[in-house]
Design a protein around this motif. Structure first.
Motif, PDB file in Angstrom:
ATOM      1  N   PRO B 211      46.383  35.925  32.646  1.00  0.00           N
ATOM      2  CA  PRO B 211      45.598  36.473  33.765  1.00  0.00           C
ATOM      3  C   PRO B 211      44.095  36.208  33.599  1.00  0.00           C
ATOM      4  N   ALA B 212      43.581  36.364  32.372  1.00  0.00           N
ATOM      5  CA  ALA B 212      42.158  36.092  32.126  1.00  0.00           C
ATOM      6  C   ALA B 212      41.863  34.618  32.388  1.00  0.00           C
ATOM      7  N   PHE B 213      42.831  33.785  32.058  1.00  0.00           N
ATOM      8  CA  PHE B 213      42.701  32.344  32.279  1.00  0.00           C
ATOM      9  C   PHE B 213      42.594  32.035  33.773  1.00  0.00           C
ATOM     10  N   THR B 214      43.454  32.690  34.562  1.00  0.00           N
ATOM     11  CA  THR B 214      43.420  32.498  36.017  1.00  0.00           C
ATOM     12  C   THR B 214      42.052  32.860  36.573  1.00  0.00           C
ATOM     13  N   VAL B 215      41.575  34.052  36.205  1.00  0.00           N
ATOM     14  CA  VAL B 215      40.275  34.509  36.686  1.00  0.00           C
ATOM     15  C   VAL B 215      39.206  33.488  36.313  1.00  0.00           C
ATOM     16  N   SER B 216      39.259  33.020  35.050  1.00  0.00           N
ATOM     17  CA  SER B 216      38.252  32.079  34.578  1.00  0.00           C
ATOM     18  C   SER B 216      38.258  30.789  35.393  1.00  0.00           C
ATOM     19  N   VAL B 217      39.459  30.253  35.639  1.00  0.00           N
ATOM     20  CA  VAL B 217      39.533  28.981  36.367  1.00  0.00           C
ATOM     21  C   VAL B 217      38.978  29.161  37.779  1.00  0.00           C
ATOM     22  N   VAL B 218      39.346  30.264  38.427  1.00  0.00           N
ATOM     23  CA  VAL B 218      38.871  30.490  39.798  1.00  0.00           C
ATOM     24  C   VAL B 218      37.343  30.609  39.813  1.00  0.00           C
ATOM     25  N   ILE B 219      36.800  31.460  38.925  1.00  0.00           N
ATOM     26  CA  ILE B 219      35.351  31.655  38.894  1.00  0.00           C
ATOM     27  C   ILE B 219      34.639  30.349  38.571  1.00  0.00           C
ATOM     28  N   SER B 220      35.158  29.639  37.581  1.00  0.00           N
ATOM     29  CA  SER B 220      34.486  28.426  37.136  1.00  0.00           C
ATOM     30  C   SER B 220      34.474  27.367  38.236  1.00  0.00           C
ATOM     31  N   LEU B 221      35.621  27.161  38.881  1.00  0.00           N
ATOM     32  CA  LEU B 221      35.664  26.112  39.915  1.00  0.00           C
ATOM     33  C   LEU B 221      34.785  26.470  41.104  1.00  0.00           C
ATOM     34  N   LEU B 272      35.436  24.436  53.306  1.00  0.00           N
ATOM     35  CA  LEU B 272      36.892  24.276  53.411  1.00  0.00           C
ATOM     36  C   LEU B 272      37.498  23.887  52.069  1.00  0.00           C
ATOM     37  N   ILE B 273      36.794  23.009  51.345  1.00  0.00           N
ATOM     38  CA  ILE B 273      37.315  22.574  50.041  1.00  0.00           C
ATOM     39  C   ILE B 273      37.397  23.760  49.080  1.00  0.00           C
ATOM     40  N   ILE B 274      36.319  24.548  49.020  1.00  0.00           N
ATOM     41  CA  ILE B 274      36.320  25.713  48.128  1.00  0.00           C
ATOM     42  C   ILE B 274      37.430  26.685  48.537  1.00  0.00           C
ATOM     43  N   PHE B 275      37.546  26.893  49.844  1.00  0.00           N
ATOM     44  CA  PHE B 275      38.564  27.797  50.375  1.00  0.00           C
ATOM     45  C   PHE B 275      39.965  27.340  49.963  1.00  0.00           C
ATOM     46  N   ILE B 276      40.267  26.061  50.200  1.00  0.00           N
ATOM     47  CA  ILE B 276      41.610  25.550  49.913  1.00  0.00           C
ATOM     48  C   ILE B 276      41.888  25.587  48.412  1.00  0.00           C
ATOM     49  N   ILE B 277      40.900  25.164  47.614  1.00  0.00           N
ATOM     50  CA  ILE B 277      41.115  25.155  46.162  1.00  0.00           C
ATOM     51  C   ILE B 277      41.373  26.569  45.650  1.00  0.00           C
ATOM     52  N   THR B 278      40.616  27.540  46.160  1.00  0.00           N
ATOM     53  CA  THR B 278      40.818  28.917  45.722  1.00  0.00           C
ATOM     54  C   THR B 278      42.226  29.395  46.066  1.00  0.00           C
ATOM     55  N   LEU B 279      42.674  29.111  47.301  1.00  0.00           N
ATOM     56  CA  LEU B 279      44.017  29.541  47.703  1.00  0.00           C
ATOM     57  C   LEU B 279      45.081  28.914  46.812  1.00  0.00           C
ATOM     58  N   ILE B 280      44.941  27.606  46.557  1.00  0.00           N
ATOM     59  CA  ILE B 280      45.937  26.921  45.725  1.00  0.00           C
ATOM     60  C   ILE B 280      45.971  27.536  44.334  1.00  0.00           C
ATOM     61  N   GLU B 281      44.773  27.765  43.760  1.00  0.00           N
ATOM     62  CA  GLU B 281      44.716  28.334  42.414  1.00  0.00           C
ATOM     63  C   GLU B 281      45.423  29.671  42.356  1.00  0.00           C
ATOM     64  N   ILE B 282      45.109  30.529  43.330  1.00  0.00           N
ATOM     65  CA  ILE B 282      45.691  31.868  43.294  1.00  0.00           C
ATOM     66  C   ILE B 282      47.208  31.771  43.388  1.00  0.00           C
ATOM     67  N   LYS B 283      47.696  30.904  44.268  1.00  0.00           N
ATOM     68  CA  LYS B 283      49.141  30.699  44.421  1.00  0.00           C
ATOM     69  C   LYS B 283      49.772  30.176  43.146  1.00  0.00           C
ATOM     70  N   LEU B 284      49.133  29.145  42.564  1.00  0.00           N
ATOM     71  CA  LEU B 284      49.679  28.490  41.387  1.00  0.00           C
ATOM     72  C   LEU B 284      49.784  29.437  40.209  1.00  0.00           C
ATOM     73  N   PHE B 285      48.713  30.212  40.009  1.00  0.00           N
ATOM     74  CA  PHE B 285      48.659  31.002  38.788  1.00  0.00           C
ATOM     75  C   PHE B 285      49.408  32.312  38.895  1.00  0.00           C
ATOM     76  N   ARG B 286      49.510  32.856  40.103  1.00  0.00           N
ATOM     77  CA  ARG B 286      50.182  34.141  40.267  1.00  0.00           C
ATOM     78  C   ARG B 286      51.574  34.151  39.656  1.00  0.00           C
ATOM     79  N   LYS B 287      52.269  33.010  39.825  1.00  0.00           N
ATOM     80  CA  LYS B 287      53.652  32.928  39.357  1.00  0.00           C
ATOM     81  C   LYS B 287      53.765  33.045  37.847  1.00  0.00           C
ATOM     82  N   ARG B 288      52.689  32.596  37.153  1.00  0.00           N
ATOM     83  CA  ARG B 288      52.831  32.457  35.715  1.00  0.00           C
ATOM     84  C   ARG B 288      52.301  33.652  34.943  1.00  0.00           C
ATOM     85  N   GLU B 289      51.839  34.682  35.666  1.00  0.00           N
ATOM     86  CA  GLU B 289      51.286  35.819  34.946  1.00  0.00           C
ATOM     87  C   GLU B 289      52.370  36.589  34.207  1.00  0.00           C
TER      88      GLU B 289
END
Lengths: 275, 292
Positions: B211-221, B272-289
């Motif tokens: 979960p900390a990793f997910t937060v980090s990737v989202v914030i960093s990107l 739009l790019i930031i928006f789409i990337i954020t959505l993808i990240e949240i979707k991708l990482f949610r599954k692996r928590e």
């Protein structure tokens, strides 16, 4: 046990190396700031100044109005921070402790603006600010940053944990909503308010793009904008002067960091806000 | 729980939403509006041009190049600074004693709090190919001098290295906090089963850090896609256009060329790019928590 101490030694060597890499640029900047101009063109460059001088600081002080830039940075940082603290805590309070229609969708709507930083919409925001005749003014720099959605989120998380009994009891005593805010919310969220204040203050102090765009004259320059204008790009100033200027800019933040570092670090850990 | 909206709530929420309408949602819609017009700062008439600004920027090599530069920066600096942050957090977690931990944590966090302007100016000086100290360090190890910011191929990596140096402490703190949240009992159980340090890290710490990793990737990107101060101060987008990132190009298009319509179209694409990337990240990482 021998094995254990070996890993500890390796650990310290690695951490020591990282400490060196982290601090080296600062150390070299400080040493450069004490070097006379001639030593800027030494090949190879030397680490320590050959002739130690404090002239660079006097030069920078005489060339750019540092007190004015400090004052501007201070006014803007204090105004933005006070406003963010007030708005974050009271809006956070509303979303934490009141039930009303469309609460969840409204909160989600606010949260969605996390993806809408001013860095991305600075062109239209600048035109909006100009339309309100706030271009080239303190207001133009302050107002678009007066609310921070991360702050609202952070305060809401904190206020949610204040026991409901406190509110119910005060309500029975006939406390108004505003009194609840001042007599229960504020005193019970001091740690969060302190962390958020320091965090917001430093963030505003360091902010660059927005004040760069709004401040058209050097009367409004903040420290980062003023220092960057002084350093120049196409005709850069000699680096002994630039390093002195950079030190003028960084020292207030570094002092604040050493005093408040526990709060600052907790600010990161509790929310995940970004500078 | 009252179902109608209390007056106090209205008194707070109405001004709040007015502010958000003026300074966040308004500008976003305004950007969309501007982007559909030929809107020069110097002209009084702003004719409607439909999607011509978008078509034009999507055929503009410089804009596409700036997007590539931005992606290059964001997708390189993110793994780098998160990896170093994670590594330093795991190292500090092995340390014994609060004071020692606190010391290293304070040191590694220092570059995070100082301004990007200050450290960019310092690194611009360190990177100087003739008089800078980095080449001197290389020569100490008998390595050839490098062009750093003056070299077309090295300029972006140089900015990336500096940014990772500046930011890794932030991610270290996020990981350290997550590590502190892992209950002692888990380690105890694993130790009884005979797990060594590496196994503890691999099977207990890392999975619980996701979960900390997910937060980090989202914030960093999100942060890295908006990079501006560092290239502005260190290279001004050069050499050539090697470090011209999108925000820098938008700033130039809007305030040097005065072309607000075109700059708004660029802003909208970046949003739009930031928006789409954020959505993808949240979707991708949610599954692996993983939870415990």
């Amino acid at each position: 046990m021998a094995n254990k101490s070996k890993t500890q030694v390796a650990l310290y060597i690695l951490l020591g190396l990282m400490t060196l890499i982290t601090l080296f640029p600062f150390l070299y900047a400080v040493l450069t700031a004490f070097k006379p101009l001639q030593e800027m063109s030494f090949i190879p460059p030397r680490f320590f100044p050959e002739h130690f001088t404090t002239y660079n600081f006097k030069y920078v002080w005489s060339k750019i109005p540092i007190p004015l830039y400090l004052f501007n940075s201070l006014v803007i940082a204090v105004a933005v921070t006070s406003s963010v603290i007030f708005t974050s805590s009271i809006v956070g309070f509303v979303f934490a402790k009141y039930g009303f229609r469309f609460k969840e969708p409204l909160f989600m709507l606010l949260l969605s603006t996390m993806m809408l930083p001013i860095q991305v919409i600075f062109v239209p925001t600048y035109l909006v600010v100009s339309a309100f005749h706030m271009g080239n003014s303190y207001w133009g720099i302050i107002l678009p940053n007066a609310i921070n959605i991360f702050g609202i989120f952070y305060m809401r998380e904190f206020i949610i944990q204040i026991p409901q009994d406190l509110f119910d009891a005060a309500r029975l005593d006939g406390c108004s909503d505003l009194k609840l805010y001042f007599h229960i919310v504020v005193p019970n969220s001091v740690p969060a308010i302190v962390s958020l204040s320091i965090f917001q203050f430093i963030w505003t102090w360091n902010d660059f793009l927005w004040p760069l765009i709004v401040a058209q004259s050097n009367k409004l320059f903040t420290m980062p904008v003023g220092i960057s204008a002084f350093a120049g790009f196409y005709a850069p100033k000699p680096n002994n002067y630039v390093m002195s200027a950079a030190i003028f800019e960084m020292v207030p933040v570094i002092i604040a960091y050493f005093i408040f570092q526990r709060h600052i670090i907790r600010g990161v850990t509790l929310s995940g806000m970004k500078f | 729980m009252k179902q109608h909206v209390p007056r106090f709530v209205l008194c707070i929420l109405i001004p709040t939403f007015v502010w958000f309408a003026i300074f966040r949602f308004g500008p976003l819609l305004y950007a969309l509006f501007l982007s559909l017009h030929k809107w020069s700062y110097w002209d009084n008439v702003h004719p409607f041009v439909g999607f011509r600004n978008y078509i034009s920027i999507l055929h503009d090599n410089l804009f596409l190049h700036s997007l590539l530069n931005t992606f290059y920066f964001a997708f390189t600096v993110t793994p780098l600074q998160i990896f170093i942050g994670l590594l330093s957090a795991l190292l500090l977690d092995e340390l014994i004693g609060k004071i020692r931990k606190g010391f290293f944590r304070s040191v590694f966090f220092l570059p995070v709090v100082v301004s990007g302007v200050g450290v960019s100016l310092i690194w611009r000086w360190l990177y100087d190919p003739t008089f800078g100290y980095l080449n001197e360090i290389l020569s100490f190890f008998s390595l050839p001098p490098q062009g750093w910011l003056r070299s077309y191929s090295q300029a972006m990596p140089s900015i990336i290295i500096m940014s990772a140096w500046k930011n890794f402490g932030f991610y270290m703190v996020i990981f350290l906090t997550a590590l502190q949240g892992i209950p002692e009992s888990l380690y105890g159980a694993a130790k009884i089963d005979g797990a060594n340090r590496i196994q503890l890290i691999k099977y207990i710490k890392l999975p619980l850090l996701i979960p900390a990793f997910t937060v980090s990737v989202v914030i960093s990107l999100i942060g890295a896609l908006q990079v501006f101060a560092e290239p502005y101060l260190m290279t001004n987008g050069g050499p050539g256009y090697a470090t011209t990132v999108t925000v820098l190009l938008i700033q130039n298009t809007a305030f040097t060329e005065g072309n607000m319509g075109r700059a708004s179209a660029m802003s909208f694409v970046l949003f739009l790019i930031i928006f789409i990337i954020t959505l993808i990240e949240i979707k991708l990482f949610r599954k692996r928590e993983v939870s415990y």
